[in-house]
Scaffold this active site. Sequence first.
Site, PDB file in Angstrom:
ATOM      1  N   LYS A 258       0.994   0.247   7.662  1.00 21.76           N
ATOM      2  CA  LYS A 258       1.482  -1.118   7.484  1.00 21.76           C
ATOM      3  C   LYS A 258       2.319  -1.558   8.690  1.00 21.76           C
ATOM      4  O   LYS A 258       2.135  -2.660   9.216  1.00 21.76           O
ATOM      5  CB  LYS A 258       2.307  -1.214   6.195  1.00 21.76           C
ATOM      6  N   THR A 259       3.215  -0.686   9.117  1.00 21.61           N
ATOM      7  CA  THR A 259       4.037  -1.004  10.283  1.00 21.61           C
ATOM      8  C   THR A 259       3.158  -1.198  11.508  1.00 21.61           C
ATOM      9  O   THR A 259       3.352  -2.139  12.287  1.00 21.61           O
ATOM     10  CB  THR A 259       5.039   0.133  10.546  1.00 21.61           C
TER      11      THR A 259
ATOM     12  N   HIS B 187      -9.104  33.774 -10.606  1.00 17.72           N
ATOM     13  CA  HIS B 187      -8.663  32.417 -10.953  1.00 17.72           C
ATOM     14  C   HIS B 187      -9.382  31.379 -10.072  1.00 17.72           C
ATOM     15  O   HIS B 187      -9.991  30.437 -10.581  1.00 17.72           O
ATOM     16  CB  HIS B 187      -7.149  32.313 -10.772  1.00 17.72           C
ATOM     17  N   GLU B 188      -9.320  31.603  -8.773  1.00 16.87           N
ATOM     18  CA  GLU B 188      -9.923  30.626  -7.867  1.00 16.87           C
ATOM     19  C   GLU B 188     -11.445  30.599  -8.018  1.00 16.87           C
ATOM     20  O   GLU B 188     -12.054  29.530  -7.979  1.00 16.87           O
ATOM     21  CB  GLU B 188      -9.544  30.927  -6.411  1.00 16.87           C
TER      22      GLU B 188
ATOM     23  N   THR C 133       0.089   4.383   5.426  1.00 17.30           N
ATOM     24  CA  THR C 133      -1.266   3.862   5.598  1.00 17.30           C
ATOM     25  C   THR C 133      -1.366   2.903   6.780  1.00 17.30           C
ATOM     26  O   THR C 133      -2.404   2.292   6.990  1.00 17.30           O
ATOM     27  CB  THR C 133      -1.743   3.136   4.329  1.00 17.30           C
TER      28      THR C 133
ATOM     29  N   PRO D  12       2.608   4.824   1.125  1.00 13.95           N
ATOM     30  CA  PRO D  12       3.277   5.146   2.384  1.00 13.95           C
ATOM     31  C   PRO D  12       2.311   5.752   3.398  1.00 13.95           C
ATOM     32  O   PRO D  12       1.381   6.459   3.028  1.00 13.95           O
ATOM     33  CB  PRO D  12       4.320   6.193   1.982  1.00 13.95           C
TER      34      PRO D  12
ATOM     35  N   GLY E 266       0.829  -1.196   0.000  1.00 14.82           N
ATOM     36  CA  GLY E 266       0.000   0.000   0.000  1.00 14.82           C
ATOM     37  C   GLY E 266       0.862   1.243   0.000  1.00 14.82           C
ATOM     38  O   GLY E 266       2.071   1.158   0.171  1.00 14.82           O
TER      39      GLY E 266
HETATM   40  P1  ADP Z   1       3.516   2.662   6.779  1.00 10.93           P
HETATM   41  O1  ADP Z   1       4.309   1.608   7.453  1.00 10.93           O
HETATM   42  O2  ADP Z   1       2.346   2.137   5.997  1.00 10.93           O
HETATM   43  O3  ADP Z   1       4.311   3.623   5.964  1.00 10.93           O
HETATM   44  P2  ADP Z   1       3.024   3.449   9.472  1.00 10.93           P
HETATM   45  O4  ADP Z   1       2.406   2.237   9.993  1.00 10.93           O
HETATM   46  O5  ADP Z   1       4.444   3.677   9.823  1.00 10.93           O
HETATM   47  O6  ADP Z   1       2.838   3.552   7.905  1.00 10.93           O
HETATM   48  O7  ADP Z   1       2.158   4.693   9.934  1.00 10.93           O
HETATM   49  C1  ADP Z   1       2.725   5.924  10.237  1.00 10.93           C
HETATM   50  C2  ADP Z   1       1.872   6.647  11.248  1.00 10.93           C
HETATM   51  O8  ADP Z   1       0.628   7.026  10.671  1.00 10.93           O
HETATM   52  C3  ADP Z   1       1.514   5.806  12.426  1.00 10.93           C
HETATM   53  O9  ADP Z   1       2.462   5.928  13.436  1.00 10.93           O
HETATM   54  C4  ADP Z   1       0.169   6.330  12.852  1.00 10.93           C
HETATM   55  O10 ADP Z   1       0.318   7.404  13.736  1.00 10.93           O
HETATM   56  C5  ADP Z   1      -0.425   6.856  11.582  1.00 10.93           C
HETATM   57  N1  ADP Z   1      -1.402   5.932  10.981  1.00 10.93           N
HETATM   58  C6  ADP Z   1      -1.317   5.401   9.751  1.00 10.93           C
HETATM   59  N2  ADP Z   1      -2.380   4.617   9.475  1.00 10.93           N
HETATM   60  C7  ADP Z   1      -3.139   4.641  10.570  1.00 10.93           C
HETATM   61  C8  ADP Z   1      -4.380   4.001  10.925  1.00 10.93           C
HETATM   62  N3  ADP Z   1      -5.032   3.205  10.063  1.00 10.93           N
HETATM   63  N4  ADP Z   1      -4.904   4.240  12.145  1.00 10.93           N
HETATM   64  C9  ADP Z   1      -4.258   5.046  13.003  1.00 10.93           C
HETATM   65  N5  ADP Z   1      -3.091   5.657  12.736  1.00 10.93           N
HETATM   66  C10 ADP Z   1      -2.530   5.476  11.539  1.00 10.93           C
HETATM   67 ZN    ZN Z   2      -5.826  26.920 -10.513  1.00  4.60          ZN
END
Ligand code: ADP
Ligand code: ZN
Length: 603
Positions: free
Chosen positions: A211-212, A426-427, A209, A207, A205
Site C-alpha cells: 500500500k505504501t 504424523h507428517e 501488500t 499488511p 488490504g
Molecule cells: P503495506 O504498506 O501494505 O504494509 P508496503 O508498501 O510497506 O506494505 O510494503 C512493504 C515491502 O514489501 C515493500 O517495501 C516491498 O519491498 C514489498 N512489497 C510489497 N508488495 C509489493 C509488490 N506488490 N511488489 C513489489 N514489492 C512489494
Molecule cells: Zn500436523
Amino acid sequence: MNEVKRPKKPLIFYYAIALIILLVLNLFTVPWLAQRQVQEVDYGTFIQMAEDQDLGLVEVQETENQIVFTNKDQTAIYKTGMLPDPDLTQRLNDSGAQFSGQIIEQANPIISFLISWVLPIVIFIAIGQYMSKKLMQRAGGPNAMSFGKSNAKVYVKSSEGIKFSDVAGEDEAKENLSEIVDYLHNPNKYKEVGAAMPKGILLVGPPGTGKTMLAKAVAGESNVPFFSMSGSEFVEMFVGMGAAKVRDLFKQAKEKAPCIVFIDEIDAIGKKREGNISGNDEREQTLNQLLTEMDGFEENSGVIILAATNRPESLDPALTRPGRFDRRVPVELPDLQGRAEILKVHAKKVKIAGDVDFEKVARMASGASGAELANIVNEAALRAVRAGRKSVTQADLEESIEVVIAGYQKKNAILTDKEKLIVAYHETGHALVAALQTHSAPVQKITIVPRTSGALGYTMQVDEGNHYLMSQEELENKIATLTGGRAAEELVFHSASTGASNDIEQATKLARAMITRYGMSEDFDMVALETVNNQYLGGDASLACSAETQTKIDQQVVELVKEQHQKALQLLQENRRKLDEISKYLYEKETITGDEFMAVLNA
Ligand code: ADP
Ligand code: ZN
C-alpha cells in the site's frame, strides 16, 4: 499549545538589542555608579547629621529595617540600620530633611529603568534562545520551536522515486490509481467535463501488500511532491497537538499543490468515535480537524489524499462518506502470478542463478504477502552468501520460504528416535490423506527437520492454480488432511501426542466457518451465524446467535471434525503398507520432495 512562529530575522534582531544594552550601560550607568555608591554608616552618624541639619532626602524603609538618606546637596547616598527610636519622626522634622519614597529611583532613574524594563527583556531573550537551541537539538533540525508542526517528510519531486513498474501484481489497484496520475498530469481535461477527482482514496488490504509503495508510486508517476505521515504520529501527548499537526500538514500540502498526501495506518486516528465521555480526546480532536480540513479545500485543488489501513471496518463513517475518503482501492494478497512477478522484481536486486523457476517458488509460497516475498528473496541471498556462492539458487529460495514460514532449522535439536519416528508418521499421515483424496492438492515437500518456530516437521501442500472458490467437499477433505497426522499416530502407536495442536486449531476453525458462515449445514441453511471482525488481520469472528443455537453449532462442529477424522483413519488403514513405507523413507531422509513421495506411493 498553538503554533509558535519565530520571526524571520531573529539573530540580527537579538544582536542589535544586545548592542544597545551595552551602549546604554557604558554611557550612563558605569560612570554614574562609580560616583554614587551607597555608603553604609552607623546610626550615630545618621543622628549626628540630623542634628547638624545636614540631611537632604530621607526614606525610612521599615520593611527592610533601614533608613536611606542623602546629604544636603544630594551628592552622596547613605544607609543605616534602624534602631527602635521613638523620637525619630521628631528628629527628622527638626532636621528639615525632605521625606521621600524613592531616593534610589530618583537618584538613579537609568538603573531603575534598566532593572525594571531592560533586564527582564534580556532574561527572556536569553531563555528563549536557550530553549530554542534545546528544541533544535531535540528536533534534530533547524526548524526550532516547531510545536504543532507536522513532521511530514517531504519528498520533493524526484526522478528516482518509485514507479508503478516497481509494484508487481496488484493490477486492479494500479489501474484504479493511474486515473489519479492522469488527473495530476492533466487536470484541465477533467475540469472541462466537470468531473471532480475524489479528495481521498483509501487503500485497504492486509499488511505488507504494497500500500505504501503504491502511494509512493502514484507520486512518482505524477512527478509531484509526496507528503507521508503515519496516523500514529498525529496522536501526541497533549490534546490539540495532533489537530495542529493536521492543520500544518494541509497548509504545507496546499502550498505545494499539486501533491500527494499519504497517511499510513489511518485507523490510528480514524477509529469510530464512541459515545462515552471518557473517549480519547486527543484522537477525536485530531480526527475532527482532519474532517474539517478535508471539507475545507475545494475539489480539484490538486491535493490528493491517500490513506492506508488494514482495518477498514473500524473507521469512522464520517471519514468514509462521499467528499472525504469516498474511493476505496483494495490491495489484496497477491495471487500465483502476482507472487511470481513480485519475486522477479525483488530478484533483480540480487544475483540469481540461471536455473531458478520463479513460478515454482511462487507456488510454494502460497498465501505470502509482497513483504514476505521480498523477505524470502533476501533470505535466499543471505543463504547464498553463507554458503560462499556467488548467486542465488533454486534451493536457496526454497529453503528461505521455509525459513520465512517456519523459522530456521534447528541444527542440534534433541529429538529421540521414538519422537522422530512419531513425527515421520504424523507428517506422512497428512501427506497420504491429502494425496489419497482426489480433490486435495498434491504434496510438494515433507520434512521432519525441527524449526525454530517450534514445528517439528511439516507438509507443504501446493495449490496448482488460483483458488477463488472452494467446494464443500474440498473443505471437508482439507479437514480430513488436517486430522491425518493424528490419525497416523493413533493407528501406529495407539496413542495421541501434543504434536497435533495446530492441526486441531485449524480444523476447528474451518469446520466452524463451514457451519456458521458458508451455510454448509442442513440445519441452519443459509443463515449467517457469525460476523468476521478483522478481515485483513487474522479474521477472527464473533457469534451472532442465541445460546441454544451456539450449543447446536458446537455439536455440529464436533460431528463434522469427527467424521473427517474417521475418514482419515480409514484411508490410512486401507493404505497401511504405504504409510509404513513412506514414513520409513522420510525417517531416513528427513526431507523428501513431492515427486519422491509420489514415486514411493505409486511404486
Ligand atoms: P503495506 O504498506 O501494505 O504494509 P508496503 O508498501 O510497506 O506494505 O510494503 C512493504 C515491502 O514489501 C515493500 O517495501 C516491498 O519491498 C514489498 N512489497 C510489497 N508488495 C509489493 C509488490 N506488490 N511488489 C513489489 N514489492 C512489494
Ligand atoms: Zn500436523
